[in-house]
Design a protein around this motif. Structure first.
Motif, PDB file in Angstrom:
ATOM      1  N   THR A 126      56.941  46.429  34.840  1.00 27.35           N
ATOM      2  CA  THR A 126      56.513  47.601  34.067  1.00 27.35           C
ATOM      3  C   THR A 126      55.144  47.419  33.423  1.00 27.35           C
ATOM      4  O   THR A 126      54.573  48.378  32.922  1.00 27.35           O
ATOM      5  N   GLN A 127      54.611  46.189  33.423  1.00 27.82           N
ATOM      6  CA  GLN A 127      53.288  45.944  32.842  1.00 27.82           C
ATOM      7  C   GLN A 127      52.200  46.267  33.847  1.00 27.82           C
ATOM      8  O   GLN A 127      52.435  46.281  35.057  1.00 27.82           O
ATOM      9  N   ASP A 128      51.006  46.483  33.352  1.00 30.98           N
ATOM     10  CA  ASP A 128      49.878  46.695  34.245  1.00 30.98           C
ATOM     11  C   ASP A 128      49.271  45.354  34.658  1.00 30.98           C
ATOM     12  O   ASP A 128      49.778  44.688  35.513  1.00 30.98           O
ATOM     13  N   TRP A 129      48.207  44.962  34.022  1.00 31.45           N
ATOM     14  CA  TRP A 129      47.466  43.758  34.362  1.00 31.45           C
ATOM     15  C   TRP A 129      47.214  42.941  33.107  1.00 31.45           C
ATOM     16  O   TRP A 129      47.081  43.492  32.023  1.00 31.45           O
ATOM     17  N   ILE A 130      47.106  41.638  33.288  1.00 32.15           N
ATOM     18  CA  ILE A 130      46.730  40.745  32.195  1.00 32.15           C
ATOM     19  C   ILE A 130      45.346  40.190  32.528  1.00 32.15           C
ATOM     20  O   ILE A 130      45.146  39.572  33.583  1.00 32.15           O
ATOM     21  N   TYR A 131      44.392  40.429  31.646  1.00 28.53           N
ATOM     22  CA  TYR A 131      43.030  39.913  31.801  1.00 28.53           C
ATOM     23  C   TYR A 131      43.034  38.432  31.428  1.00 28.53           C
ATOM     24  O   TYR A 131      43.531  38.055  30.376  1.00 28.53           O
ATOM     25  N   ILE A 132      42.480  37.582  32.283  1.00 24.36           N
ATOM     26  CA  ILE A 132      42.419  36.139  32.037  1.00 24.36           C
ATOM     27  C   ILE A 132      41.012  35.786  31.569  1.00 24.36           C
ATOM     28  O   ILE A 132      40.037  36.007  32.297  1.00 24.36           O
ATOM     29  N   PRO A 133      40.875  35.237  30.363  1.00 24.69           N
ATOM     30  CA  PRO A 133      39.544  34.848  29.878  1.00 24.69           C
ATOM     31  C   PRO A 133      38.907  33.762  30.752  1.00 24.69           C
ATOM     32  O   PRO A 133      39.604  32.958  31.373  1.00 24.69           O
ATOM     33  N   LYS A 134      37.599  33.760  30.794  1.00 25.40           N
ATOM     34  CA  LYS A 134      36.849  32.842  31.650  1.00 25.40           C
ATOM     35  C   LYS A 134      37.196  31.366  31.389  1.00 25.40           C
ATOM     36  O   LYS A 134      37.257  30.578  32.323  1.00 25.40           O
ATOM     37  N   ASP A 135      37.449  31.019  30.145  1.00 24.01           N
ATOM     38  CA  ASP A 135      37.748  29.614  29.839  1.00 24.01           C
ATOM     39  C   ASP A 135      39.134  29.182  30.335  1.00 24.01           C
ATOM     40  O   ASP A 135      39.457  27.996  30.290  1.00 24.01           O
ATOM     41  N   GLN A 136      39.934  30.116  30.856  1.00 27.25           N
ATOM     42  CA  GLN A 136      41.253  29.789  31.394  1.00 27.25           C
ATOM     43  C   GLN A 136      41.306  29.869  32.925  1.00 27.25           C
ATOM     44  O   GLN A 136      42.375  29.726  33.514  1.00 27.25           O
ATOM     45  N   TRP A 137      40.162  30.074  33.567  1.00 26.12           N
ATOM     46  CA  TRP A 137      40.142  30.140  35.026  1.00 26.12           C
ATOM     47  C   TRP A 137      40.285  28.742  35.607  1.00 26.12           C
ATOM     48  O   TRP A 137      39.543  27.824  35.239  1.00 26.12           O
ATOM     49  N   PRO A 138      41.199  28.546  36.555  1.00 27.09           N
ATOM     50  CA  PRO A 138      41.273  27.257  37.251  1.00 27.09           C
ATOM     51  C   PRO A 138      39.996  27.009  38.057  1.00 27.09           C
ATOM     52  O   PRO A 138      39.270  27.949  38.391  1.00 27.09           O
ATOM     53  N   SER A 139      39.747  25.759  38.396  1.00 24.88           N
ATOM     54  CA  SER A 139      38.454  25.377  38.987  1.00 24.88           C
ATOM     55  C   SER A 139      38.157  26.054  40.320  1.00 24.88           C
ATOM     56  O   SER A 139      37.025  26.479  40.556  1.00 24.88           O
ATOM     57  N   ALA A 140      39.130  26.154  41.217  1.00 26.97           N
ATOM     58  CA  ALA A 140      38.856  26.766  42.528  1.00 26.97           C
ATOM     59  C   ALA A 140      38.490  28.239  42.378  1.00 26.97           C
ATOM     60  O   ALA A 140      37.617  28.747  43.089  1.00 26.97           O
ATOM     61  N   ILE A 141      39.140  28.931  41.446  1.00 31.58           N
ATOM     62  CA  ILE A 141      38.811  30.339  41.204  1.00 31.58           C
ATOM     63  C   ILE A 141      37.443  30.444  40.537  1.00 31.58           C
ATOM     64  O   ILE A 141      36.626  31.292  40.896  1.00 31.58           O
ATOM     65  N   ALA A 142      37.152  29.578  39.591  1.00 38.79           N
ATOM     66  CA  ALA A 142      35.862  29.612  38.893  1.00 38.79           C
ATOM     67  C   ALA A 142      34.696  29.366  39.855  1.00 38.79           C
ATOM     68  O   ALA A 142      33.609  29.926  39.672  1.00 38.79           O
ATOM     69  N   LYS A 143      34.921  28.568  40.910  1.00 36.04           N
ATOM     70  CA  LYS A 143      33.853  28.289  41.883  1.00 36.04           C
ATOM     71  C   LYS A 143      33.453  29.520  42.690  1.00 36.04           C
ATOM     72  O   LYS A 143      32.383  29.544  43.283  1.00 36.04           O
ATOM     73  N   LEU A 144      34.306  30.539  42.693  1.00 36.86           N
ATOM     74  CA  LEU A 144      33.966  31.786  43.389  1.00 36.86           C
ATOM     75  C   LEU A 144      33.015  32.659  42.572  1.00 36.86           C
ATOM     76  O   LEU A 144      32.557  33.689  43.057  1.00 36.86           O
ATOM     77  N   ASN A 145      32.738  32.259  41.331  1.00 36.90           N
ATOM     78  CA  ASN A 145      31.857  32.993  40.413  1.00 36.90           C
ATOM     79  C   ASN A 145      32.283  34.451  40.224  1.00 36.90           C
ATOM     80  O   ASN A 145      31.475  35.373  40.389  1.00 36.90           O
ATOM     81  N   PRO A 146      33.533  34.671  39.832  1.00 39.05           N
ATOM     82  CA  PRO A 146      33.984  36.057  39.653  1.00 39.05           C
ATOM     83  C   PRO A 146      33.434  36.676  38.376  1.00 39.05           C
ATOM     84  O   PRO A 146      33.030  35.972  37.450  1.00 39.05           O
ATOM     85  N   GLU A 147      33.430  37.984  38.351  1.00 34.57           N
ATOM     86  CA  GLU A 147      33.087  38.724  37.131  1.00 34.57           C
ATOM     87  C   GLU A 147      34.284  38.735  36.195  1.00 34.57           C
ATOM     88  O   GLU A 147      34.127  38.615  34.997  1.00 34.57           O
ATOM     89  N   PHE A 148      35.477  38.937  36.756  1.00 34.43           N
ATOM     90  CA  PHE A 148      36.696  38.872  35.958  1.00 34.43           C
ATOM     91  C   PHE A 148      37.896  38.569  36.846  1.00 34.43           C
ATOM     92  O   PHE A 148      37.846  38.747  38.061  1.00 34.43           O
ATOM     93  N   VAL A 149      38.947  38.083  36.217  1.00 31.69           N
ATOM     94  CA  VAL A 149      40.183  37.711  36.900  1.00 31.69           C
ATOM     95  C   VAL A 149      41.335  38.363  36.153  1.00 31.69           C
ATOM     96  O   VAL A 149      41.404  38.286  34.925  1.00 31.69           O
ATOM     97  N   THR A 150      42.231  38.995  36.887  1.00 35.05           N
ATOM     98  CA  THR A 150      43.404  39.617  36.283  1.00 35.05           C
ATOM     99  C   THR A 150      44.650  39.229  37.064  1.00 35.05           C
ATOM    100  O   THR A 150      44.590  38.991  38.274  1.00 35.05           O
ATOM    101  N   VAL A 151      45.775  39.176  36.354  1.00 33.19           N
ATOM    102  CA  VAL A 151      47.065  38.892  36.971  1.00 33.19           C
ATOM    103  C   VAL A 151      47.906  40.154  36.872  1.00 33.19           C
ATOM    104  O   VAL A 151      48.005  40.758  35.798  1.00 33.19           O
ATOM    105  N   GLY A 152      48.473  40.547  37.996  1.00 29.29           N
ATOM    106  CA  GLY A 152      49.370  41.693  38.042  1.00 29.29           C
ATOM    107  C   GLY A 152      50.734  41.243  38.511  1.00 29.29           C
ATOM    108  O   GLY A 152      50.981  40.046  38.717  1.00 29.29           O
ATOM    109  N   TYR A 153      51.620  42.179  38.701  1.00 35.65           N
ATOM    110  CA  TYR A 153      52.970  41.848  39.166  1.00 35.65           C
ATOM    111  C   TYR A 153      52.899  41.418  40.632  1.00 35.65           C
ATOM    112  O   TYR A 153      52.688  42.229  41.524  1.00 35.65           O
TER     113      TYR A 153
END
Length: 130
Positions: free
Chosen positions: A60-87
C-alpha cells in the motif's frame, strides 16, 4: 544568367546535411545508455536486494527515497541522481526527465513493468522516458 530553382535548393541541402548529422550525433551522445557489464549488473542487483531488505515497503506504500549516504557502493558507482525503493522494485534514476527519465531498475517480478523497460540481466532493467 538565372540558376534553376532546383540547383539553389540542392545547394542548401548540401550545406545543411552536415549540420543535421552533427545535431543528430549530439542528441545521440547526450542520451544516457546502460552498462551491459554482467559483473556490474550482478553487483548492482545484489545491492538492490540489500536496499529492499533494509527498507521494506508494503504493497500500500508508494516509494521510499534513499539518501545518498545510504547508497551501497555498486549503486553509487552508477552516479544516480536519486534512488528509491518500491514494492518489489528499486529505481536508480541516472538522468531525470518529465516522465521518469533514464536509469536502472531492479525488479523481483518483471510482469508489471511498462514497455519502456528493457532487460539487462540479473533482475536488472534499463528504462527510458515513456
Amino acid at each position: 544568367m538565372d540558376v534553376p530553382r532546383y540547383a539553389r535548393s540542392s545547394r542548401y541541402l548540401r550545406a545543411g546535411f552536415p549540420i543535421i548529422v552533427l545535431i543528430a550525433l549530439g542528441i545521440y551522445s547526450a542520451s544516457p545508455r546502460p552498462t551491459h557489464n554482467q559483473i556490474t549488473l550482478k553487483a548492482v542487483a545484489a545491492d538492490a536486494r540489500l536496499l529492499m531488505a533494509a527498507h521494506p515497503v508494503r504493497a500500500t506504500q508508494d516509494w521510499i527515497y534513499i539518501p545518498k549516504d545510504q547508497w551501497p557502493s555498486a549503486i553509487a558507482k552508477l552516479n544516480p541522481e536519486f534512488v528509491t525503493v518500491g514494492y518489489g522494485t528499486v529505481d536508480i534514476t541516472t538522468k531525470p526527465f518529465l516522465d521518469g527519465g533514464w536509469g536502472y531498475g531492479f525488479a523481483i517480478d518483471d510482469r508489471h513493468l511498462e514497455k519502456c523497460w528493457s532487460k539487462l540481466g540479473h533482475g536488472m532493467f534499463w528504462h527510458n522516458p515513456c
